[in-house]
Write a protein that holds these residues in place. Structure first.
Motif, PDB file in Angstrom:
ATOM      1  N   THR A  50      31.985  34.845 -21.457  1.00 21.40           N
ATOM      2  CA  THR A  50      31.977  34.296 -22.813  1.00 21.40           C
ATOM      3  C   THR A  50      30.906  33.225 -22.959  1.00 21.40           C
ATOM      4  O   THR A  50      30.230  33.146 -23.999  1.00 21.40           O
ATOM      5  CB  THR A  50      33.365  33.742 -23.163  1.00 21.40           C
ATOM      6  N   PHE A  51      30.724  32.404 -21.926  1.00 20.24           N
ATOM      7  CA  PHE A  51      29.625  31.432 -21.952  1.00 20.24           C
ATOM      8  C   PHE A  51      28.277  32.141 -22.101  1.00 20.24           C
ATOM      9  O   PHE A  51      27.414  31.702 -22.877  1.00 20.24           O
ATOM     10  CB  PHE A  51      29.631  30.585 -20.674  1.00 20.24           C
ATOM     11  N   LEU A 101      37.349  47.591 -24.188  1.00 21.27           N
ATOM     12  CA  LEU A 101      37.397  46.337 -24.951  1.00 21.27           C
ATOM     13  C   LEU A 101      36.720  45.170 -24.241  1.00 21.27           C
ATOM     14  O   LEU A 101      36.240  44.241 -24.904  1.00 21.27           O
ATOM     15  CB  LEU A 101      38.873  45.986 -25.238  1.00 21.27           C
ATOM     16  N   TYR A 102      36.669  45.225 -22.918  1.00 20.36           N
ATOM     17  CA  TYR A 102      36.154  44.100 -22.127  1.00 20.36           C
ATOM     18  C   TYR A 102      34.811  44.501 -21.529  1.00 20.36           C
ATOM     19  O   TYR A 102      34.721  45.467 -20.772  1.00 20.36           O
ATOM     20  CB  TYR A 102      37.147  43.748 -21.019  1.00 20.36           C
ATOM     21  N   SER A 103      33.760  43.727 -21.860  1.00 19.98           N
ATOM     22  CA  SER A 103      32.431  44.159 -21.461  1.00 19.98           C
ATOM     23  C   SER A 103      31.559  42.970 -21.071  1.00 19.98           C
ATOM     24  O   SER A 103      32.067  41.948 -20.609  1.00 19.98           O
ATOM     25  CB  SER A 103      31.800  44.972 -22.596  1.00 19.98           C
ATOM     26  N   SER A 104      30.262  43.086 -21.283  1.00 17.21           N
ATOM     27  CA  SER A 104      29.290  42.128 -20.731  1.00 17.21           C
ATOM     28  C   SER A 104      29.580  40.687 -21.110  1.00 17.21           C
ATOM     29  O   SER A 104      29.422  39.775 -20.304  1.00 17.21           O
ATOM     30  CB  SER A 104      27.881  42.501 -21.198  1.00 17.21           C
ATOM     31  N   TYR A 105      29.964  40.447 -22.373  1.00 23.33           N
ATOM     32  CA  TYR A 105      30.216  39.090 -22.844  1.00 23.33           C
ATOM     33  C   TYR A 105      31.691  38.829 -23.099  1.00 23.33           C
ATOM     34  O   TYR A 105      32.066  38.048 -23.966  1.00 23.33           O
ATOM     35  CB  TYR A 105      29.390  38.818 -24.110  1.00 23.33           C
ATOM     36  N   GLN A 163      34.489  33.972 -30.100  1.00 27.02           N
ATOM     37  CA  GLN A 163      34.163  33.708 -28.705  1.00 27.02           C
ATOM     38  C   GLN A 163      34.345  32.220 -28.355  1.00 27.02           C
ATOM     39  O   GLN A 163      34.863  31.877 -27.295  1.00 27.02           O
ATOM     40  CB  GLN A 163      32.707  34.110 -28.427  1.00 27.02           C
ATOM     41  N   GLY A 164      33.885  31.352 -29.260  1.00 22.94           N
ATOM     42  CA  GLY A 164      33.923  29.922 -28.979  1.00 22.94           C
ATOM     43  C   GLY A 164      35.306  29.381 -28.660  1.00 22.94           C
ATOM     44  O   GLY A 164      35.491  28.668 -27.668  1.00 22.94           O
ATOM     45  N   PRO A 165      36.322  29.679 -29.487  1.00 21.23           N
ATOM     46  CA  PRO A 165      37.660  29.165 -29.176  1.00 21.23           C
ATOM     47  C   PRO A 165      38.209  29.666 -27.848  1.00 21.23           C
ATOM     48  O   PRO A 165      38.998  28.961 -27.206  1.00 21.23           O
ATOM     49  CB  PRO A 165      38.499  29.676 -30.360  1.00 21.23           C
ATOM     50  N   ILE A 166      37.829  30.861 -27.423  1.00 17.05           N
ATOM     51  CA  ILE A 166      38.274  31.348 -26.110  1.00 17.05           C
ATOM     52  C   ILE A 166      37.722  30.456 -25.008  1.00 17.05           C
ATOM     53  O   ILE A 166      38.460  29.977 -24.134  1.00 17.05           O
ATOM     54  CB  ILE A 166      37.821  32.808 -25.897  1.00 17.05           C
ATOM     55  N   LEU A 167      36.409  30.218 -25.033  1.00 20.92           N
ATOM     56  CA  LEU A 167      35.765  29.420 -23.994  1.00 20.92           C
ATOM     57  C   LEU A 167      36.293  27.990 -23.978  1.00 20.92           C
ATOM     58  O   LEU A 167      36.633  27.446 -22.918  1.00 20.92           O
ATOM     59  CB  LEU A 167      34.255  29.423 -24.219  1.00 20.92           C
ATOM     60  N   ILE A 168      36.390  27.375 -25.146  1.00 21.59           N
ATOM     61  CA  ILE A 168      36.856  25.989 -25.227  1.00 21.59           C
ATOM     62  C   ILE A 168      38.332  25.890 -24.862  1.00 21.59           C
ATOM     63  O   ILE A 168      38.761  24.949 -24.188  1.00 21.59           O
ATOM     64  CB  ILE A 168      36.588  25.421 -26.623  1.00 21.59           C
ATOM     65  N   GLY A 169      39.122  26.861 -25.290  1.00 20.25           N
ATOM     66  CA  GLY A 169      40.547  26.834 -24.979  1.00 20.25           C
ATOM     67  C   GLY A 169      40.808  26.873 -23.484  1.00 20.25           C
ATOM     68  O   GLY A 169      41.680  26.150 -22.974  1.00 20.25           O
ATOM     69  N   ILE A 170      40.063  27.688 -22.768  1.00 15.24           N
ATOM     70  CA  ILE A 170      40.230  27.742 -21.309  1.00 15.24           C
ATOM     71  C   ILE A 170      39.810  26.417 -20.677  1.00 15.24           C
ATOM     72  O   ILE A 170      40.495  25.892 -19.782  1.00 15.24           O
ATOM     73  CB  ILE A 170      39.434  28.922 -20.720  1.00 15.24           C
ATOM     74  N   PRO A 207      27.505  22.315 -22.334  1.00 20.96           N
ATOM     75  CA  PRO A 207      28.075  21.423 -21.321  1.00 20.96           C
ATOM     76  C   PRO A 207      29.157  22.086 -20.465  1.00 20.96           C
ATOM     77  O   PRO A 207      29.315  21.726 -19.288  1.00 20.96           O
ATOM     78  CB  PRO A 207      28.639  20.263 -22.146  1.00 20.96           C
ATOM     79  N   ILE A 208      29.902  23.030 -21.031  1.00 21.35           N
ATOM     80  CA  ILE A 208      30.864  23.771 -20.201  1.00 21.35           C
ATOM     81  C   ILE A 208      30.111  24.531 -19.123  1.00 21.35           C
ATOM     82  O   ILE A 208      30.542  24.600 -17.963  1.00 21.35           O
ATOM     83  CB  ILE A 208      31.710  24.715 -21.073  1.00 21.35           C
ATOM     84  N   GLY A 209      28.947  25.080 -19.479  1.00 24.53           N
ATOM     85  CA  GLY A 209      28.111  25.748 -18.488  1.00 24.53           C
ATOM     86  C   GLY A 209      27.608  24.797 -17.421  1.00 24.53           C
ATOM     87  O   GLY A 209      27.545  25.147 -16.234  1.00 24.53           O
TER      88      GLY A 209
END
Length: 587
Positions: A70-71, A416-420, A457-464, A108-110
């Motif tokens: 996701t990043f 459903l689940y792929s490169s990003y 995508q953003g809420p997934i990355l930030i939520g984790i 910054p998460i990266g």
């Protein structure tokens, strides 16, 4: 998996191996579901300096893979020339200012995970902010990026100008972008000139937004404006993602709205409060309304007047909304395929097409991109499930989200689940042979989206990240504008009370230092005066008086220095005092 492209097969195969290596991961302990009614409000005092913060939340290895993919969506798809992040990919028609806000938070998460260097992130962030600042603003219908500090919802990927005449100047999407801008301002706290420049540009972008201009029907804030026809007829009312708009508008150091705006907005809540699927909470049917503001602001333990009256906080409210979403999927009143205790989640997302089709003997409405949801009012459900609805709720209810995420990969990951990470949505019930707006039909599995969407995508990355360590929340607590906005909205308790207790301790220490410096100066002056008097000449007494005044002045300067130091200790500013960021401002 017949006919599955290799690029889609490899990510899915990797996740199957991850799940197989650890069973289904470490399952969360049994957690009691929320019950209707108030919860106890925790009174917080300043912790001791050596207090140990709680460790990161434990997650199965699958979530590390989701985070990384996701990043990479934000890092790979954002234009390196201007920082424009596409609304969606791979169709990539235009940039989204909300997606830019999520991208600025993703970098910054990266850094923290070692996926990119700090220098890479600084370069990309500064490029983006300077492009936003330097692009033209004005009332013209074309050739501008925004007006009065606000930005158009969708921008041309190359020029950064308003994409098309149907695109509005958006208050909420400007808000989502500004949360990313302020996050960058607080995160990049180094002495490097480029990090200092990030802080300066972020400050200028925020300060120039004329929030009261959007109050065309004061004190509420309008949803937006068009150059061709003026303000949108609707204001932000009822509980939804606009919480972030009002907090940002209240925190402005240059063009703030008055606290009555928050009061008027929360006064429109009551039609949304009630019991749904056994949960008593403030309802908003599409789940993104319970997620967006929470991505950056930690609402655990802090309450405004409305929530103090209801006996819960907004975090608990989102937790209850998450439980209600899952319960709705278990009940599945419309009989859609695939719904259940581990497959759930309705929010704004892509869908197959705007069409009416017969399903199990009934004519049903299906939609393309639309807000979907389950709640007390304004709900819509056409069988389309969006992974972000569940996964981005990880901080609220990990005991529900972890098994749901694993089930999404196990049952639907093949397509459903792929490169990003996760494609935007899927609908197992839609198998009609008609032209599609987007996506494709997988035989025997129904419709699946073909795009990733930035604001999902953003809420997934930030939520984790927030579940693991509260990373984004902790950075944003350092931003004075967010704190001012919350305080002017009437929030108290929780971490705000902790910061206020630290401020009080810093004030007390500074006052003590000032009193000590004054007393020391006075004592020294008296001693000097006595010594000079013993020497005895009348003319000498005048000289002693002058010297004592000088020493008293030195003492006052020392006290002032001490007061300045405690401002830093009290956590009142970001690490950028040179650009004139305010200390805490009274409402």
């Amino acid at each position: 998996m017949r006919g599955l492209p290799l690029t889609r097969l490899l990510p899915y195969a990797a996740c199957v191996l991850l799940l197989a290596a650890c069973g289904r991961g470490e399952q969360p302990a049994n957690v009691e579901p929320p019950r209707p009614g108030p919860i106890e409000e925790v009174v917080v005092t300043a912790p001791p300096p050596d207090a140990v913060k709680p460790g990161p939340g434990s997650l199965p290895p699958l979530f590390r893979d989701i985070e990384k993919r996701t990043f990479q969506f934000f890092w790979d798809t954002t234009d390196e020339r201007n920082g424009m992040t596409p609304d969606r990919f791979p169709s990539r028609p235009f940039a989204s200012i909300a997606a830019i806000g999520f991208a600025l938070t993703a970098y910054p998460i990266g850094i923290e995970n070692g996926w990119i260097s700090r220098r890479q992130a600084v370069d990309r962030t500064l490029l983006t902010l300077e492009f936003l600042l330097e692009s033209p603003q004005g009332p013209e219908a074309t050739g501008t990026i925004g007006h009065r500090g606000f930005f158009y919802h969708f921008l041309d990927m190359r020029s950064g100008h308003r994409y098309e005449p149907w695109v509005e100047l958006s208050s909420v999407d400007t808000g989502l972008m500004m949360l990313g801008v302020l996050f960058a301002q607080s995160y990049y706290d180094g002495d490097d000139p480029r990090e200092q420049r990030i802080r300066e540009v972020a400050d200028e972008l925020y300060r120039r937004i004329e929030w009261p201009w959007m109050q065309v029907r004061p004190p509420l804030v309008s949803m937006g404006w068009y150059p061709e026809r003026g303000f949108i007829e609707h204001d932000w009312t009822g509980y939804d993602e606009a919480m972030l708009v009002y907090i940002l508008a209240l925190g402005s150091p240059t063009h703030p709205v008055e606290p009555e705006a928050w009061t008027a907005w929360t006064r429109t809540y009551d039609d949304s409060w009630g019991i749904f699927q056994g949960q008593e909470y403030l309802s908003f049917a599409p789940h993104f309304g319970h997620q967006y503001s929470h991505a950056w602001i930690d609402f655990r333990g802090i309450r405004d007047a409305y929530m103090r009256g209801r006996g819960i906080d907004y975090f608990e409210n989102s937790r209850r909304a998450t439980y209600a979403q899952r319960s709705y999927a278990i009940e599945n009143p419309m009989g859609w395929k695939g719904y259940g205790p581990e497959i759930w989640g309705l929010t704004a997302s892509d869908g197959p097409q705007r069409t009416d089709q017969e399903y199990e003997g009934q004519l049903r409405e299906f939609r393309h991109y639309s807000a979907r949801g389950a709640g007390i009012a304004v709900a819509f459900d056409d069988g389309t499930i969006a992974p972000t609805a569940a996964i981005a709720s990880l901080p609220f209810a990990p005991e529900l989200v972890v098994p749901a995420t694993e089930a999404l990969v196990e049952r639907h990951g093949e397509y459903l689940y792929s490169s990003y990470g996760f494609l935007d949505a899927f609908n197992p019930s839609f198998e009609y042979d008609i032209p599609l707006k987007t996506g494709r039909i997988v035989p025997g599995r129904g419709w699946v989206a073909s795009d990733y969407i930035g604001i999902d995508q953003g809420p997934i990355l930030i939520g984790i990240a927030n579940h693991r360590s509260g990373f984004v929340w902790e950075v944003m607590k350092r931003n004075p504008y967010i704190r001012i906005g919350l305080e002017r909205a009437g929030f108290t308790g929780g971490w705000l009370a902790e910061l206020q207790a630290r401020d009080a301790a810093a004030d007390e220490a500074a006052a003590g230092a000032e009193a000590e410096a004054e007393a020391e100066a006075e004592t020294e002056a008296e001693a000097e005066a006595g010594a000079d008097g013993a020497d005895g000449a009348g003319g000498a007494e005048g000289e002693a008086g002058k010297e004592s005044e000088t020493r008293a002045g030195d003492g006052a300067a020392a006290a002032a220095n001490a007061a300045g130091r405690r401002g830093e200790a009290g956590g009142r500013t970001t690490a950028a005092p040179a650009i004139g960021l305010p200390s805490r401002r009274a409402a």
